[in-house]
Scaffold this active site. Structure first.
Site, short mmCIF file in Angstrom:
data_model
loop_
_atom_site.label_atom_id
_atom_site.label_comp_id
_atom_site.label_asym_id
_atom_site.label_seq_id
_atom_site.Cartn_x
_atom_site.Cartn_y
_atom_site.Cartn_z
N ASP A 95 0.81 -1.22 0.00
CA ASP A 95 0.00 0.00 0.00
C ASP A 95 0.85 1.27 0.00
O ASP A 95 0.48 2.28 0.57
CB ASP A 95 -0.92 0.01 1.22
CG ASP A 95 -0.17 -0.28 2.52
OD1 ASP A 95 1.06 -0.05 2.56
OD2 ASP A 95 -0.81 -0.72 3.48
N GLU A 117 -0.60 -8.87 -1.73
CA GLU A 117 -1.10 -8.39 -0.44
C GLU A 117 -2.31 -7.48 -0.63
O GLU A 117 -2.41 -6.39 -0.08
CB GLU A 117 0.00 -7.68 0.36
CG GLU A 117 -0.28 -7.61 1.86
CD GLU A 117 0.83 -6.94 2.64
OE1 GLU A 117 1.62 -7.66 3.27
OE2 GLU A 117 0.92 -5.69 2.61
N HIS A 198 6.95 4.36 13.58
CA HIS A 198 7.25 5.23 12.44
C HIS A 198 6.03 5.77 11.71
O HIS A 198 6.15 6.51 10.75
CB HIS A 198 8.11 4.47 11.43
CG HIS A 198 7.33 3.45 10.65
ND1 HIS A 198 6.95 2.25 11.19
CD2 HIS A 198 6.84 3.47 9.39
CE1 HIS A 198 6.28 1.56 10.30
NE2 HIS A 198 6.18 2.27 9.19
N ARG A 200 3.08 7.61 9.95
CA ARG A 200 2.85 9.01 9.61
C ARG A 200 1.72 9.62 10.43
O ARG A 200 1.79 10.78 10.85
CB ARG A 200 2.54 9.10 8.11
CG ARG A 200 2.33 10.52 7.58
CD ARG A 200 1.91 10.48 6.12
NE ARG A 200 2.95 9.85 5.31
CZ ARG A 200 3.93 10.52 4.71
NH1 ARG A 200 4.00 11.83 4.86
NH2 ARG A 200 4.82 9.90 3.99
#
Length: 710
Positions: A95, A117, A198, A200
């Protein structure tokens, strides 16, 4: 010139998850492009798996806007001069912005896209952002969807099921290839917790809360935090004063994961890897698309992300026992399944998708039927097609509806200035259809498609047997029409479909014809059209003509619904859809076993078998499905009563079409008015209702009907 398959990747997780596939391909078969979304982390991953890109675009800069990065990817990839002449497929993973740009490239260039996926969802487009938006759009664009789990597959329920395959997650393949090579000693003498942060969506105050909680936790146990190179992560770590280490190689990360007490993460990949090492996982996210481990009790979601709640959740979850069995995300053989699909099913699907299909509809008034019919056609055809609509001088309301639908679906609309009638409308306008199609479909405007991928599945039948010149799905909902059956119709399997042979067409609502069978239909001249009268329906004409070129079959496990005989007239309409499963036709689990078991009982399995077994005693039906499933999974027959099941199936085989007693109740015109039924209405009951005995306006007839009809 041999076509190549191109893999477009950008981040370390993409490299890790694509590597098991690439390692099973010959190096001459693919072209690897790296966008540079991750730089140093990517180089280490390439070296670990000994796969190296053909092109390095190096597009990432510090704090770069996602929209700008996607646009740079599209521009740079376009300069590679990819075409359908030199590329057979584009593969993307996950993604990321890179995957999104790669999928868009395939869409723009009309090159098939494979999404590894597929189907992961939080069902919140802003959480995580922009990954949820990326993966949803990639799935919409892609031609092949490789879902890692059954949960991911269910998230794709609105997609064409024929392009969805459950494979397992390739990350389990990747770590299994390294697992045995890991050191047998812990990297630290004392106990420690491994943490990776991590995301966003956590930048800013949320990340400060997270690191404050980890700093508090570090007073009780050693914390190992490999810091992501993103400047926002480093800034928050320094602001809180929390110690960290530089990013680990994939090999070293798995070494640390193997010996940690538990793991704290907001990473999707770590959620998938931790179960293979039987590690409890605390997921620092408000929502996750990887719910399988949470459902299995192997991980827990922390929400809200406050310091107090994070610490309390860690305390509660780590203090209770967790039963680890297998990794819910995969078994280490996902790449094997993907390569097998690539070598087989992909080519079959591409062949079907390459077929040119023409659908034509004859319309006259009834705009509500037309809308319902056309909406179902475009939602459930499962393949591209050209649509020709021949309208026989409908009223203004219908004309307005047709123009509205034409704007939405872009079909070709032909409107007669005067009313011609169905037969003449067909013969006058059929000349407008070019002779360039592989298949032709007569699709009535009062029919709703119930089965997903209907046209795709019908073409499968033609491909399986080249003597088939025509096919039709079952027609449901024809309550007022007598269903004509041959005395002993044969039931067989074609490529997993239940096929009824030697059976006449009951209702020509949706008929598919081969090129030869349709294009040789006589086109009447203007003089003949003027002189002719409608002695038979168009479907009868096409059916009788097609038999000159082969056989016509009914595909029993595909269905359409005849709106006209019930829609707006019977209260049973909505109940019918609820009971019959509007999206499936037969019960989904049953037809799944029915399809899979085609090699076990190939000559007599069909809908009547399932219906009679379902109605029988001694759990014969459940045992039969159990035996099918066991045989499919283990190659053996496991059941408590194999002889009784064999006997009941043999009984069905001998009788071919089992019958049952029904009561037909009719309200004739020349009788006194019925208290309970409308004039000319017909109903069928398994048990005779009491009110019939006191209603002088009805006639009762005791009849025998096939189980499937009843």
């Amino acid at each position: 010139m041999k076509k190549l398959e191109i893999f477009i990747i950008g981040t370390r997780p993409e490299i890790i998850k694509i590597a098991p596939i690439l390692l099973k391909l010959d190096r001459s078969e693919y072209y690897l492009v790296h966008t540079g979304q991750h730089k140093e982390l990517a180089e280490e991953a390439f070296e670990t798996f000994k796969i190296f890109p053909d092109v390095k675009l190096d597009l990432m800069t510090e704090n770069q806007d996602v929209m700008l990065f996607v646009s740079k990817c599209l521009e740079s990839i376009s300069k590679l001069q990819l075409t359908t002449d030199n590329i057979s497929r584009i593969w993307v993973q996950g993604d990321t912005a890179t995957a999104f740009a790669g999928a868009l490239t395939g869409k723009f260039l009309k090159i098939p896209v494979v999404h590894v996926e597929a189907g992961l969802r939080t069902h919140d487009v802003l959480n995580p952002w922009p990954e949820e938006m990326f993966r949803t759009e990639i799935d919409n664009i892609s031609d092949i969807l490789l879902a890692p789990t059954e949960t991911a597959k269910r998230n794709l329920k609105n997609m064409s099921s024929e392009k969805i395959f459950v494979t397992g997650n390739t990350i389990v393949d990747a770590l299994e290839s390294i697992k045995e090579k890991l050191p047998t000693d812990s990297p630290y003498e004392e106990q420690y917790v491994l943490a990776t942060i991590h995301r966003r969506e956590s930048f800013g105050d949320k990340m400060i809360e997270i690191f404050e909680a980890l700093k508090e936790l570090s007073k009780r146990i050693k914390m190992i935090i490999p810091a992501h190179p993103n400047p926002n992560v480093r800034k928050a770590l320094k602001q809180v004063g929390l110690e960290y280490i530089e990013p680990l190689s994939y090999f070293d990360f798995l070494h640390h994961l193997k010996f940690c007490e538990y793991v704290i993460t907001d990473s999707g990949g770590v959620q998938e890897e931790a179960p293979s090492f039987e590690k409890k996982t605390i997921v620092l996210r408000e929502k996750t698309e990887r719910v399988e481990a949470i459902t299995a009790g192997m991980s827990v979601l922390v929400n809200p992300l406050t310091k107090e709640n994070i610490l309390q959740t860690i305390k509660d979850f780590t203090s209770r026992p967790v039963g680890f069995s297998s990794n819910p995300f995969g078994d280490g053989h996902a790449s094997d399944r993907i390569i097998n699909l690539r070598n087989n099913s992909f080519s079959v699907m591409n062949d079907i998708f390459s077929k040119k299909v023409c659908v034509f509809s004859l319309t006259y008034n009834r705009p509500e039927y037309i809308k319902r019919s056309f909406d179902s056609l475009y939602a459930r055809a499962g393949i591209k097609f050209d649509h020709y609509v021949f309208d026989d001088c409908s009223d203004d309301e219908t004309t307005e509806m047709l123009h509205s639908l034409q704007k939405r679906y872009s079909f070709k609309l032909f409107q007669n200035r005067t009313r011609l009638g169905i037969f003449k409308n067909f013969h006058m306008n059929v000349r407008a259809i070019p002779k360039e199609y592989d298949f032709y479909v007569k699709f009535d405007s009062d029919v709703e498609i119930l089965s997903d991928n209907l046209l795709f599945e019908l073409i499968e039948v033609f491909n399986h047997d080249n003597t088939v010149c025509g096919a039709t799905p079952r027609v449901e909902g024809v309550y007022g029409t007598q269903r004509i059956e041959h005395k002993h119709p044969r039931v067989d399997f074609y490529n997993g479909h239940v096929i009824k042979l030697d059976a006449p067409v009951m209702a020509g609502c949706c008929l598919m014809f081969s090129k030869q069978a349709f294009e040789t239909v006589k086109h009447l001249t203007d003089k003949e059209l003027t002189e002719t009268v409608e002695k038979w329906a168009v479907d009868s004409l096409l059916y009788e003509h097609s038999l000159k070129f082969g056989k016509f079959v009914t595909v029993e496990d595909l269905s359409v619904y005849h709106i006209d005989n019930s829609y707006g007239q019977r209260k049973r309409d909505m109940r019918y859809f609820i009971e019959r499963n509007r999206w499936g036709t037969i019960d989904i689990d049953e037809i799944w076993y029915l399809r899979l078991s085609k090699d076990i009982y190939p000559t007599f399995l069909g809908r009547p078998v399932l219906e009679l077994l379902k109605r029988s005693s001694n759990n014969d039906y459940d045992m039969f499905l159990k035996s099918c499933k066991s045989t499919i999974e283990h190659g053996i027959l496991e059941t408590e009563k194999p002889i009784e099941i064999t006997n009941i199936i043999q009984k069905i085989k001998d009788s071919d079409m089992p019958k049952m007693t029904m009561y037909k109740i009719f309200a004739p015109v020349n009788f006194v008015a019925s208290k309970n039924m409308k004039k000319e209405e017909i109903r069928y009951y398994e048990k005779l209702p009491d009110w019939c005995k006191h209603d002088p306006g009805v006639v009762v007839e005791k009849i025998k009907m096939s189980v499937s009809d009843a």
